[in-house]
Design a protein around this motif. Structure first.
Motif, PDB file in Angstrom:
ATOM      1  N   GLN A   1       0.831  -1.208   0.000  1.00  0.00           N
ATOM      2  CA  GLN A   1       0.000   0.000   0.000  1.00  0.00           C
ATOM      3  C   GLN A   1       0.862   1.253   0.000  1.00  0.00           C
ATOM      4  O   GLN A   1       0.586   2.218  -0.739  1.00  0.00           O
ATOM      5  N   ASP A   2       1.922   1.251   0.795  1.00  0.00           N
ATOM      6  CA  ASP A   2       2.786   2.430   0.846  1.00  0.00           C
ATOM      7  C   ASP A   2       3.643   2.558  -0.411  1.00  0.00           C
ATOM      8  O   ASP A   2       4.019   3.675  -0.787  1.00  0.00           O
ATOM      9  N   LEU A   3       3.955   1.439  -1.068  1.00  0.00           N
ATOM     10  CA  LEU A   3       4.658   1.532  -2.347  1.00  0.00           C
ATOM     11  C   LEU A   3       3.796   2.274  -3.370  1.00  0.00           C
ATOM     12  O   LEU A   3       4.303   3.120  -4.114  1.00  0.00           O
ATOM     13  N   VAL A   4       2.516   1.945  -3.413  1.00  0.00           N
ATOM     14  CA  VAL A   4       1.602   2.642  -4.326  1.00  0.00           C
ATOM     15  C   VAL A   4       1.570   4.132  -4.002  1.00  0.00           C
ATOM     16  O   VAL A   4       1.635   4.991  -4.894  1.00  0.00           O
ATOM     17  N   ARG A   5       1.471   4.448  -2.727  1.00  0.00           N
ATOM     18  CA  ARG A   5       1.466   5.852  -2.309  1.00  0.00           C
ATOM     19  C   ARG A   5       2.774   6.544  -2.681  1.00  0.00           C
ATOM     20  O   ARG A   5       2.788   7.693  -3.139  1.00  0.00           O
ATOM     21  N   GLY A   6       3.877   5.832  -2.462  1.00  0.00           N
ATOM     22  CA  GLY A   6       5.171   6.402  -2.779  1.00  0.00           C
ATOM     23  C   GLY A   6       5.330   6.698  -4.261  1.00  0.00           C
ATOM     24  O   GLY A   6       5.829   7.768  -4.639  1.00  0.00           O
TER      25      GLY A   6
ATOM     26  N   VAL B   1      11.989   5.131  -9.282  1.00  0.00           N
ATOM     27  CA  VAL B   1      11.557   4.556  -8.012  1.00  0.00           C
ATOM     28  C   VAL B   1      12.011   3.108  -7.930  1.00  0.00           C
ATOM     29  O   VAL B   1      11.661   2.277  -8.769  1.00  0.00           O
ATOM     30  N   GLU B   2      12.805   2.815  -6.904  1.00  0.00           N
ATOM     31  CA  GLU B   2      13.294   1.466  -6.665  1.00  0.00           C
ATOM     32  C   GLU B   2      12.662   0.905  -5.396  1.00  0.00           C
ATOM     33  O   GLU B   2      12.616   1.585  -4.368  1.00  0.00           O
ATOM     34  N   ALA B   3      12.171  -0.314  -5.476  1.00  0.00           N
ATOM     35  CA  ALA B   3      11.652  -1.012  -4.299  1.00  0.00           C
ATOM     36  C   ALA B   3      12.670  -2.044  -3.858  1.00  0.00           C
ATOM     37  O   ALA B   3      13.248  -2.757  -4.682  1.00  0.00           O
ATOM     38  N   SER B   4      12.890  -2.128  -2.548  1.00  0.00           N
ATOM     39  CA  SER B   4      13.865  -3.063  -2.032  1.00  0.00           C
ATOM     40  C   SER B   4      13.441  -3.536  -0.653  1.00  0.00           C
ATOM     41  O   SER B   4      12.625  -2.895   0.013  1.00  0.00           O
ATOM     42  N   GLY B   5      13.999  -4.675  -0.245  1.00  0.00           N
ATOM     43  CA  GLY B   5      13.752  -5.177   1.096  1.00  0.00           C
ATOM     44  C   GLY B   5      12.807  -6.360   1.121  1.00  0.00           C
ATOM     45  O   GLY B   5      11.622  -6.225   0.812  1.00  0.00           O
ATOM     46  N   THR B   6      13.346  -7.521   1.473  1.00  0.00           N
ATOM     47  CA  THR B   6      12.585  -8.763   1.637  1.00  0.00           C
ATOM     48  C   THR B   6      11.708  -9.104   0.432  1.00  0.00           C
ATOM     49  O   THR B   6      10.601  -9.624   0.584  1.00  0.00           O
ATOM     50  N   VAL B   7      12.185  -8.809  -0.761  1.00  0.00           N
ATOM     51  CA  VAL B   7      11.457  -9.191  -1.972  1.00  0.00           C
ATOM     52  C   VAL B   7      11.741 -10.662  -2.254  1.00  0.00           C
ATOM     53  O   VAL B   7      12.883 -11.097  -2.270  1.00  0.00           O
ATOM     54  N   THR B   8      10.690 -11.435  -2.470  1.00  0.00           N
ATOM     55  CA  THR B   8      10.829 -12.852  -2.767  1.00  0.00           C
ATOM     56  C   THR B   8      10.170 -13.173  -4.101  1.00  0.00           C
ATOM     57  O   THR B   8       9.437 -12.348  -4.660  1.00  0.00           O
TER      58      THR B   8
ATOM     59  N   VAL C   1       4.779  -6.561  -5.950  1.00  0.00           N
ATOM     60  CA  VAL C   1       5.601  -5.357  -5.839  1.00  0.00           C
ATOM     61  C   VAL C   1       5.665  -4.637  -7.184  1.00  0.00           C
ATOM     62  O   VAL C   1       5.525  -3.410  -7.265  1.00  0.00           O
ATOM     63  N   ALA C   2       5.848  -5.378  -8.250  1.00  0.00           N
ATOM     64  CA  ALA C   2       5.934  -4.777  -9.586  1.00  0.00           C
ATOM     65  C   ALA C   2       4.651  -4.056  -9.962  1.00  0.00           C
ATOM     66  O   ALA C   2       4.682  -3.002 -10.616  1.00  0.00           O
ATOM     67  N   ARG C   3       3.523  -4.605  -9.557  1.00  0.00           N
ATOM     68  CA  ARG C   3       2.240  -4.000  -9.925  1.00  0.00           C
ATOM     69  C   ARG C   3       1.953  -2.689  -9.182  1.00  0.00           C
ATOM     70  O   ARG C   3       0.989  -2.002  -9.519  1.00  0.00           O
ATOM     71  N   THR C   4       2.783  -2.328  -8.223  1.00  0.00           N
ATOM     72  CA  THR C   4       2.597  -1.044  -7.545  1.00  0.00           C
ATOM     73  C   THR C   4       3.033   0.131  -8.410  1.00  0.00           C
ATOM     74  O   THR C   4       2.747   1.280  -8.089  1.00  0.00           O
ATOM     75  N   GLY C   5       3.775  -0.163  -9.484  1.00  0.00           N
ATOM     76  CA  GLY C   5       4.210   0.894 -10.389  1.00  0.00           C
ATOM     77  C   GLY C   5       5.653   1.314 -10.238  1.00  0.00           C
ATOM     78  O   GLY C   5       6.087   2.271 -10.895  1.00  0.00           O
ATOM     79  N   VAL C   6       6.426   0.623  -9.393  1.00  0.00           N
ATOM     80  CA  VAL C   6       7.836   0.972  -9.250  1.00  0.00           C
ATOM     81  C   VAL C   6       8.590   0.667 -10.537  1.00  0.00           C
ATOM     82  O   VAL C   6       8.160  -0.149 -11.342  1.00  0.00           O
ATOM     83  N   ASP C   7       9.719   1.342 -10.714  1.00  0.00           N
ATOM     84  CA  ASP C   7      10.512   1.157 -11.927  1.00  0.00           C
ATOM     85  C   ASP C   7      11.500   0.012 -11.814  1.00  0.00           C
ATOM     86  O   ASP C   7      11.772  -0.683 -12.797  1.00  0.00           O
ATOM     87  N   VAL C   8      12.050  -0.167 -10.615  1.00  0.00           N
ATOM     88  CA  VAL C   8      13.113  -1.135 -10.391  1.00  0.00           C
ATOM     89  C   VAL C   8      12.824  -1.901  -9.109  1.00  0.00           C
ATOM     90  O   VAL C   8      12.360  -1.316  -8.118  1.00  0.00           O
TER      91      VAL C   8
END
Length: 290
Positions: free
Chosen positions: A231-236, A246-253, A260-267
């Protein structure tokens, strides 16, 4: 995003392979010398015992080449190729002592790299169609970073900064120092930006939504959202609104990466690509002729 990795230069391969060979047989292969006649020859097939993605075929070849130039390698598959169980990926012929001596080093590195490439491909396939790229981290085996990062590219991933010397990435510890000194986050980032050349990338890690605007105001190229909920990734992503990568990181499995990808992050970066990949089951079926 590359789906087939570029060639790994011998300047990256040979020092690693030489060190591995010296570690494994510092004064030669005693067993081979007492059991195998000097004139004996060997022929072998590199066979896949499970499906996967190939990486490190030139590394595999180098182990034999650097042990004895008389060994010949017929390469039947390229880095980045998918294969099935039972596929023959290469053939090896030459002096039996050399082939046997180099076998373990050749397989160890090839199995390691192909395991990373195969795991990376699973991540890449999981986010297909979202526009997100899968990238590695610096959580690599000391001394093997160039090889392991090449394996990530073979699997369709992309590479993060190769070393601490390549880009600026301010993480939580850096930001904590700024706060202890009473410095304004935005101004500190602006000063860092002004001190850098125009070709150097500046990324800042944040762990709270309220940090995003001050970081963006400093003029960053990329912002890492670390351990954010979906939820916060979408907000971010909404807050950033295209003003930085925008890069998402941390405990990605592998189980969570598609969400995570569907939140709209680039990386999406994941240390698991290198630190948690298991070796792929590849075998060298050999025949020795006296």
């Amino acid at each position: 995003m590359l789906t087939i990795a570029p060639t790994l230069p011998s300047s990256r391969i040979d020092p690693v392979v030489r060190a591995a060979l010296a570690e494994d047989a510092p004064w030669g292969d005693l067993t081979g010398e007492v059991f195998l006649p000097a004139a004996a020859t060997a022929s072998a097939e590199l066979t896949a015992r499970e499906p996967g993605v190939l990486s490190g075929i030139d590394v595999f070849s180098a182990a034999f080449r650097l042990t004895d130039p008389a060994v010949r390698i017929q390469i039947l598959a390229a880095d980045g190729d998918r294969f099935d169980a039972g596929d023959v990926l290469a053939r090896v012929t030459g002096p039996a002592r050399a082939v046997v001596q180099a076998e373990r080093v050749a397989l160890n590195l090839l199995q390691r790299m192909s395991g990373i490439a195969t795991l990376t491909r699973r991540y890449v396939d999981a986010v297909e169609g979202t526009g997100a790229s899968i990238t590695d981290t610096r959580k690599t085996t000391p001394g093997l970073r160039a090889l392991e990062r090449h394996a990530v590219r073979c699997g369709g991933g992309v590479n993060h900064r190769f070393s601490l010397s390549d880009a600026v990435m301010a993480k939580d510890n850096h930001l904590a120092v700024l706060q202890q000194q009473g410095l304004d986050l935005t101004e500190a980032i602006r000063r860092a930006r002004a001190a850098l050349g125009h070709t150097t990338t500046l990324e800042v890690e944040v762990d709270r939504l309220e940090q995003i605007e001050p970081v963006l105001a400093g003029g960053v190229d990329a912002i890492m959202l670390d351990n954010f909920s979906l939820q916060d990734l979408v907000r971010g992503v909404t807050i950033v609104d295209g003003r930085a990568i925008v890069e998402a990181s941390g405990t990605v499995t592998l189980e969570t990466v598609a969400d995570v990808a569907r939140t709209g992050v680039d990386v999406i970066s994941s240390g698991a690509l290198t630190h948690s990949a298991r070796h792929l089951d590849l075998g060298l079926d050999m025949t020795v002729t006296a």
